[in-house]
Each structure stands twice: as C-alpha cells, then as structure tokens.
Design a protein around this motif. Structure first.
Motif, mmCIF file in Angstrom:
data_model
loop_
_atom_site.group_PDB
_atom_site.id
_atom_site.type_symbol
_atom_site.label_atom_id
_atom_site.label_comp_id
_atom_site.label_asym_id
_atom_site.label_seq_id
_atom_site.Cartn_x
_atom_site.Cartn_y
_atom_site.Cartn_z
ATOM 1 N N ASP A 164 1.029 -1.232 0.144
ATOM 2 C CA ASP A 164 -0.165 0.010 -0.143
ATOM 3 C C ASP A 164 0.932 1.233 0.072
ATOM 4 O O ASP A 164 1.344 1.510 1.036
ATOM 5 C CB ASP A 164 -0.696 -0.011 1.195
ATOM 6 N N ASN A 166 0.720 4.550 -0.043
ATOM 7 C CA ASN A 166 0.647 5.776 0.715
ATOM 8 C C ASN A 166 1.423 6.982 0.332
ATOM 9 O O ASN A 166 1.959 7.685 1.497
ATOM 10 C CB ASN A 166 0.671 5.319 1.970
ATOM 11 N N SER A 194 -4.306 4.362 -3.501
ATOM 12 C CA SER A 194 -5.481 5.157 -3.476
ATOM 13 C C SER A 194 -5.388 6.400 -4.296
ATOM 14 O O SER A 194 -4.244 6.884 -4.324
ATOM 15 C CB SER A 194 -6.171 5.290 -1.774
ATOM 16 N N GLU A 197 -2.100 7.886 -6.014
ATOM 17 C CA GLU A 197 -0.699 7.439 -5.525
ATOM 18 C C GLU A 197 0.083 6.289 -6.626
ATOM 19 O O GLU A 197 1.101 6.753 -6.822
ATOM 20 C CB GLU A 197 -1.035 6.544 -4.396
ATOM 21 N N LYS A 225 -8.219 1.974 -4.581
ATOM 22 C CA LYS A 225 -9.050 2.379 -3.459
ATOM 23 C C LYS A 225 -9.579 3.933 -3.872
ATOM 24 O O LYS A 225 -8.864 4.549 -4.215
ATOM 25 C CB LYS A 225 -8.697 2.395 -2.209
#
Ligand code: ATP
Ligand code: MG
Length: 311
Positions: A164, A166, A194, A197, A225
C-alpha cells in the motif's frame, strides 16, 4: 502457522475533538487509540482468522503495553514485537478539516519502531504466504532495506507481497525515494493504491497507462481504492468496478488498511477476487463509521452481517 506478516509502526493516536482544530493551539484530544497503518492491517488479518504476525518495536511505556495487549487480544502473534527500554513508543496527533483534509504530527521516525532489527523477522517469516508493506513505514533507508529483504525472503519461499504505497509528492521528492519505491513495486504481487498514488509512483498521469506500467513491473493484482466511490480492480485480464457501501463517515483513518487487509487475507485464504472486493468494501465502510483507526476492524461474521444488512 503464520500466513500473513507485516512490519513497521504501531502507534498511539490522539484525535482532535473539534473539526478544524489547530495542532498549533491548545485544544481537546481523544486518545490514546491504537493505530499505525501496518498495525491496523495485521489486526484486520488476524480478525479474519489467518495466522498473522507483526514485526515492530515499542518502548517500555504505557502506550507500548496497550498496543501489544490490544493486538494480542485480537489474535495477532506479537512475538516479534520487541520492547526497546531506551526508546519511546511511536505516537501521532491528527486533526480533521471541513474539506476532508487531515493534518498529522507523527513521532514515528523518532519512535521505538525505527529500531527494528533484521533478526526480528527470523521467527515469523517461515511459511509466510503474504508479506505486507505499508508505505508509511518506509521513513528511512533502514526501513526500506528491511522491507526489501523480507519481501525477497518471502518471495524466494513462494509467498506473495502486498504493498500500500501511501505515497505523497513530498515523499518522492527525497533523494533516492523514487528508485527505492520502484524496487519495492517490482517485488509486489498485490498493489493497493488510493487516489493518485499509483500515478505519482510510476510518474504517469493516465490511469490505464499507469496500471499497464505496474503490471509490466510484475504486479499481478491491483485493488485501487477510491473512498466513498468504491474501488477498481485490475489483474491484466479483467477490469472491474465495485461500488462502496453507503455509510456516514465518522473517521476516515484506517479505511484503506482495513480494506487492503481484508482483500489480501481473503485472497490468501483462496477467495475469488470479486468476492474478496465486496468484503474489502464492507471492511472499509465499517472502518469509516467508527472513531479510532483500529476500532473499525471486523471479524468475518461482522462483515457477513454488514453485507446482509446493506443488500
Ligand atoms: P487511508 O486514509 O486509510 O489511507 P485510503 O486513502 O488508503 O485510506 P480510501 O479510498 O479512503 O483508502 O478507503 C478505502 C476503502 O474504504 C474504499 O475503497 C471504500 O471501500 C471504503 N470507504 C472509504 N471511505 C468510505 C465512505 N465514505 N463510505 C463508504 N466506504 C468508504
Ligand atoms: Mg491510504
């Protein structure tokens, strides 16, 4: 059996009680709540019944004891969370603004979790089916090295890696950051970006071309996401969109981690992607409806009940 392993920060989180409250002025805060992106991820994985372990460090203080006790109570194997007597458990302060923006002050890079030693992975990586990397944990060259080494060990033994990112513009501006993240991307099987990104990470504005680039680097599944708009899923053969569940948002922190952990855990348990995405959306929606980042993690029975009651 440890199926799922992650590493990085476990932290005590304090939330401003008023919207638009300044972190630079006296005000009321609620906390300490258990938090930290990889900690939320592994808590959610354990609640779904997989053997789940976290590699981290806490200080010899009340925050550290609260965090370890909470993870253990939820079923996480905490044997690889070490106590560093001379360090302080990580913490974070957050305030929410009307426009949905959040401001944070983190004590992570200067917290106990920055002192993870490579040998802490030894007891939990054997037989690991999925190693998860949270981008928030990649705050130093040391942490990036740990991520790379653990990912290589897990992949060499036939396991998979989830990531992920981030990532934010400021993170990528640091020297060597883009190369380090691209190295990790090329070790990733399941990517969980998400917003923009992925575009930032591969430096491509067009979404479909950015996806193509990630797949070309070796990623096999992307669950992208998009908050209340649900998520998109790509595996090189199919592209699908999955609506989110309608809930009223109380606290958005932790939604991405609950979503990602639910998707990765159920995939690791053998569930088809289309079904795992419904559960992941349910986990994300549950997470945003509760105050406290880790308070929104769910068991399989809770997710089944949520899905039933939301059609
Ligand atoms: P985080 O703040 O934890 O980093 P993120 O930006 O990684 O979150 P989001 O896209 O905000 O991830 O949320 C993840 C998932 O949670 C979404 O794909 C969706 O399924 C669910 N979700 C998030 N916000 C809402 C909402 N307001 N209503 C319903 N579901 C939501
Ligand atoms: Mg996120």
């Amino acid at each position: 059996m440890t199926d799922i392993v992650t590493f990085g920060e476990v932290l005590a989180e304090f939330m401003a009680l008023e919207t638009n409250q300044s972190l630079g002025a006296p005000g009321h805060f609620a906390g300490p709540f258990p938090g930290g992106a990889p900690a939320i991820f592994i808590d959610q994985a354990a609640k779904l019944g997989s053997g789940a372990a976290m590699v981290s460090c806490v200080g010899d203080d009340a925050f550290g004891r609260m965090l370890v006790e909470r993870l253990a109570a939820d079923g996480v194997d905490v044997s690889a969370i070490a106590t560093r007597p001379d360090a302080t458990t990580a913490s974070a302060f957050v305030t929410y603004h009307d426009d949905g923006q959040r401001d944070f002050i983190f004590n992570i890079a200067n917290g106990a979790c920055a002192e993870i030693a490579p040998r802490q992975f030894d007891g939990v990586l054997a037989g690991c089916k999925l190693f998860h990397i949270a981008g928030t944990s990649l705050f130093s060259g040391h942490m990036i090295d740990l991520a790379r080494q653990a990912a290589d060990r897990v992949k060499a033994a036939g396991g998979r890696v989830s990531f992920d990112p981030n990532v934010r513009k400021e993170t990528l501006a640091r020297s060597g950051a883009r190369q380090a993240l691209t190295d990790l991307l090329s070790r990733t099987d399941i990517l969980l970006p998400s917003d923009s990104e992925l575009n930032l990470l591969v430096d491509i504005d067009d979404d479909e071309q950015a996806v193509e680039r990630a797949l070309a680097l070796g990623v096999s599944e992307i669950a992208w996401k998009n908050g209340s708009h649900g998520c998109r899923y790509y595996d090189g053969a199919t592209v699908t969109h999955h609506e989110s569940f309608a809930v009223s948002e109380v606290d958005p922190t932790g939604a991405g981690d609950s979503f990602g952990a639910t998707f990765c855990t159920l995939r690791t348990q053998g569930m088809a992607a289309a079904d795992a995405l419904v559960y992941a959306n349910a986990a994300g929606a549950t997470a945003v409806s509760r105050r406290g980042a880790m308070e929104g993690t769910s068991t399989r029975a809770e997710l089944d009940a949520f899905i039933d009651s939301h059609g």
